[in-house]
Design an enzyme around this catalytic site. Structure first.
Site, mmCIF file in Angstrom:
data_model
loop_
_atom_site.group_PDB
_atom_site.id
_atom_site.type_symbol
_atom_site.label_atom_id
_atom_site.label_comp_id
_atom_site.label_asym_id
_atom_site.label_seq_id
_atom_site.Cartn_x
_atom_site.Cartn_y
_atom_site.Cartn_z
ATOM 1 N N GLU A 34 -9.133 41.925 -69.298
ATOM 2 C CA GLU A 34 -7.825 42.068 -69.953
ATOM 3 C C GLU A 34 -6.732 42.249 -68.913
ATOM 4 O O GLU A 34 -6.890 43.029 -67.962
ATOM 5 C CB GLU A 34 -7.867 43.285 -70.884
ATOM 6 C CG GLU A 34 -7.107 43.085 -72.160
ATOM 7 C CD GLU A 34 -7.718 41.998 -73.039
ATOM 8 O OE1 GLU A 34 -7.178 40.859 -73.020
ATOM 9 O OE2 GLU A 34 -8.701 42.275 -73.725
ATOM 10 N N HIS A 35 -5.636 41.531 -69.122
ATOM 11 C CA HIS A 35 -4.503 41.535 -68.195
ATOM 12 C C HIS A 35 -4.930 41.032 -66.812
ATOM 13 O O HIS A 35 -4.381 41.456 -65.790
ATOM 14 C CB HIS A 35 -3.843 42.920 -68.132
ATOM 15 C CG HIS A 35 -3.071 43.235 -69.384
ATOM 16 N ND1 HIS A 35 -1.780 42.832 -69.584
ATOM 17 C CD2 HIS A 35 -3.447 43.872 -70.522
ATOM 18 C CE1 HIS A 35 -1.365 43.232 -70.782
ATOM 19 N NE2 HIS A 35 -2.371 43.863 -71.378
ATOM 20 N N GLY A 122 -3.020 40.341 -82.475
ATOM 21 C CA GLY A 122 -3.646 40.235 -81.157
ATOM 22 C C GLY A 122 -4.865 39.329 -81.179
ATOM 23 O O GLY A 122 -5.719 39.407 -80.302
ATOM 24 N N SER A 124 -4.426 35.980 -81.361
ATOM 25 C CA SER A 124 -3.905 34.704 -80.866
ATOM 26 C C SER A 124 -3.658 33.660 -81.932
ATOM 27 O O SER A 124 -4.067 32.505 -81.802
ATOM 28 C CB SER A 124 -4.828 34.116 -79.804
ATOM 29 O OG SER A 124 -4.785 34.916 -78.689
ATOM 30 N N ASP A 170 -5.499 32.635 -73.909
ATOM 31 C CA ASP A 170 -5.565 32.374 -75.349
ATOM 32 C C ASP A 170 -5.632 30.876 -75.636
ATOM 33 O O ASP A 170 -6.416 30.420 -76.464
ATOM 34 C CB ASP A 170 -4.344 32.989 -76.056
ATOM 35 C CG ASP A 170 -4.181 34.460 -75.725
ATOM 36 O OD1 ASP A 170 -5.140 35.062 -75.197
ATOM 37 O OD2 ASP A 170 -3.093 35.011 -75.982
ATOM 38 N N TYR A 219 4.681 43.972 -71.416
ATOM 39 C CA TYR A 219 3.846 42.917 -70.839
ATOM 40 C C TYR A 219 4.516 42.349 -69.590
ATOM 41 O O TYR A 219 3.895 42.229 -68.531
ATOM 42 C CB TYR A 219 3.652 41.821 -71.894
ATOM 43 C CG TYR A 219 2.673 40.734 -71.517
ATOM 44 C CD1 TYR A 219 1.315 40.875 -71.792
ATOM 45 C CD2 TYR A 219 3.099 39.561 -70.907
ATOM 46 C CE1 TYR A 219 0.414 39.873 -71.464
ATOM 47 C CE2 TYR A 219 2.205 38.549 -70.578
ATOM 48 C CZ TYR A 219 0.865 38.713 -70.858
ATOM 49 O OH TYR A 219 -0.029 37.715 -70.520
HETATM 50 C C1 GLA Z 1 -1.992 38.384 -74.321
HETATM 51 C C2 GLA Z 1 -1.622 37.156 -73.501
HETATM 52 C C3 GLA Z 1 -2.808 36.696 -72.646
HETATM 53 C C4 GLA Z 1 -3.368 37.860 -71.827
HETATM 54 C C5 GLA Z 1 -3.617 39.082 -72.706
HETATM 55 C C6 GLA Z 1 -4.018 40.304 -71.923
HETATM 56 O O1 GLA Z 1 -2.985 38.053 -75.260
HETATM 57 O O2 GLA Z 1 -1.244 36.096 -74.377
HETATM 58 O O3 GLA Z 1 -2.391 35.640 -71.808
HETATM 59 O O4 GLA Z 1 -2.548 38.168 -70.742
HETATM 60 O O5 GLA Z 1 -2.457 39.419 -73.465
HETATM 61 O O6 GLA Z 1 -5.265 40.122 -71.350
#
Ligand code: GLA
Length: 382
Positions: A34-35, A122, A124, A170, A219
């Protein structure tokens, strides 16, 4: 009626004959990593059995006319006059813009669309829209499908048309997902490796029923903090810094910068390890890595929330849970848990009751299966 039948029969009703094709593109849940995507690192998501479905037929002119069953609304645009407006149609328009800008010649189409990826949770939904749009344009315009290329164009639409500065995860998993597998994605090379889910386990998505408006600004702030540390080390991205190098310079970095980088570097290691333990079918190790990931996101990267922490704790109390963590950008939305298949029903009921007791909120809990990425539904027009 399932979504495929719904978009198909609504199309037939509206246009007098069946669609010539149906496409679908899934949402996703990230198991770990993540991130890390915008740091050129590693992610391990799977495409889920919640998707955007489009039933369509090409038009002889340059118009794209789409009816959304979810919004009960028809919207259209001209491929020769793309203008930014607001609303769900912008995902299709943004993808049309990115495809044309990359040199593709597009044809118009008419369509009916419906989806079951919850919005803003979250999972996508926007990437699912973008990849479904790309699939639709590929079908009507007759160009070949290349998952990585289409993911990059979907990301470009999201960054430049929709205005969200996301990484590639995503779009890449919505484009390239594989049934029954998660995908280890190298976000620098876009190389992927499919890894099977451990036998006898299910992936459960735990939606906290909270949404945070803060996500975008936080973010972008995290992204710049990461970029600043990469710059300090004179490398392209945090992917290029090792834990030893980071610790060697700890006294020259402020506390926040150090902790942000510590998360990203350790998360990249955990993600690669997770793919290895999955190949061995080791759910226990995978669950432990997910727990460590949550702690790192909570304490060092600071993108969790009270509700996300509570739901993760509720998950960890239940019999049959191997591990749980927040998933996606954070600050609200969903956690993901790895659960023994035969304990999944009791697990879901237990988390729902405990979480509601602690927060007064009713969570949405989905037991997910891993699906293929964006595809033309086989035989849909027969
Ligand atoms: C969101 C963004 C992704 C990613 C995640 C964190 O979903 O769209 O690109 O950075 O956060 O992992």
């Amino acid at each position: 009626m399932d979504l495929q039948s719904r978009v198909s029969s609504e199309f037939t009703q509206r246009h007098g004959s069946p669609p010539t094709a149906i496409v679908r593109a899934p949402g996703r849940v990230n198991l770990i990593g993540e991130h890390t995507d915008y740091n050129d690192g590693f992610v391990l998501p799977m495409a889920i059995d919640r998707a955007i479905w489009i039933a369509l037929r090409p038009r002889p002119d340059r118009l794209v006319a789409v009816h959304s069953l979810d919004f009960d609304e028809t919207a259209e645009f001209d491929l020769d006059r793309l203008e930014k407006q607001a609303g769900w149609i912008e995902y299709l328009k943004g993808v049309a813009w990115a495809l044309q800008d990359a040199g593709h010649t597009l044809a118009g189409f008419e369509a009916v669309v419906a989806g079951d990826v919850p919005i803003g949770a979250g999972l996508s939904s926007s990437a699912a829209w973008e990849l479904a749009a790309a699939r639709a344009f590929a079908v009507v315009s007759g160009f070949a499908w290349n998952a990585a290329q289409m993911a990059l164009l979907g990301q470009r639409a999201e960054n430049k048309w929709v205005g969200m500065n996301c990484g590639i995860m995503d779009q890449m998993i919505s484009a390239a997902g594989l049934a029954d597998h998660a995908l280890l994605i190298d976000c620098r090379s876009l190389a992927t490796q499919s890894v099977p889910l451990p036998p006898g386990v299910v992936v459960v998505v735990l939606d906290t029923a909270t949404r945070r408006g803060l996500v975008d600004s936080a973010y972008n702030e995290r992204r710049s903090q990461c970029e600043a540390v990469a710059k300090f080390f004179g490398v392209k991205a945090l992917r290029d810094v090792t834990l030893d190098q980071l610790n060697g310079k700890r006294d020259q970095l402020n506390r926040t910068a150090y902790r942000r980088a510590l998360h990203v570097i350790s998360e990249n290691d955990r993600t690669r390890q997770a793919a290895e333990v999955m190949k061995r079918g080791d759910a226990i190790e995978l669950g432990q890595l997910m727990q460590l990931s949550h702690m790192s996101l909570r304490d060092d990267f600071e993108v969790s929330s009270r509700e996300l922490n509570i739901i993760v704790e509720c998950a960890e109390h239940q019999t049959g849970c191997y591990g749980a963590r927040m998933t996606g950008a954070g600050f609200g939305g969903c956690a993901v848990a790895l659960v023994r298949l035969d304990a999944a029903a009791a697990f879901s009921a237990g988390v729902a009751a405990e979480y509601e007791d602690a927060t007064g909120l009713k969570p949405n809990i989905y037991i997910c299966t891993a699906t293929n990425g964006a595809e033309v539904v086989p035989g849909a027009n027969e």
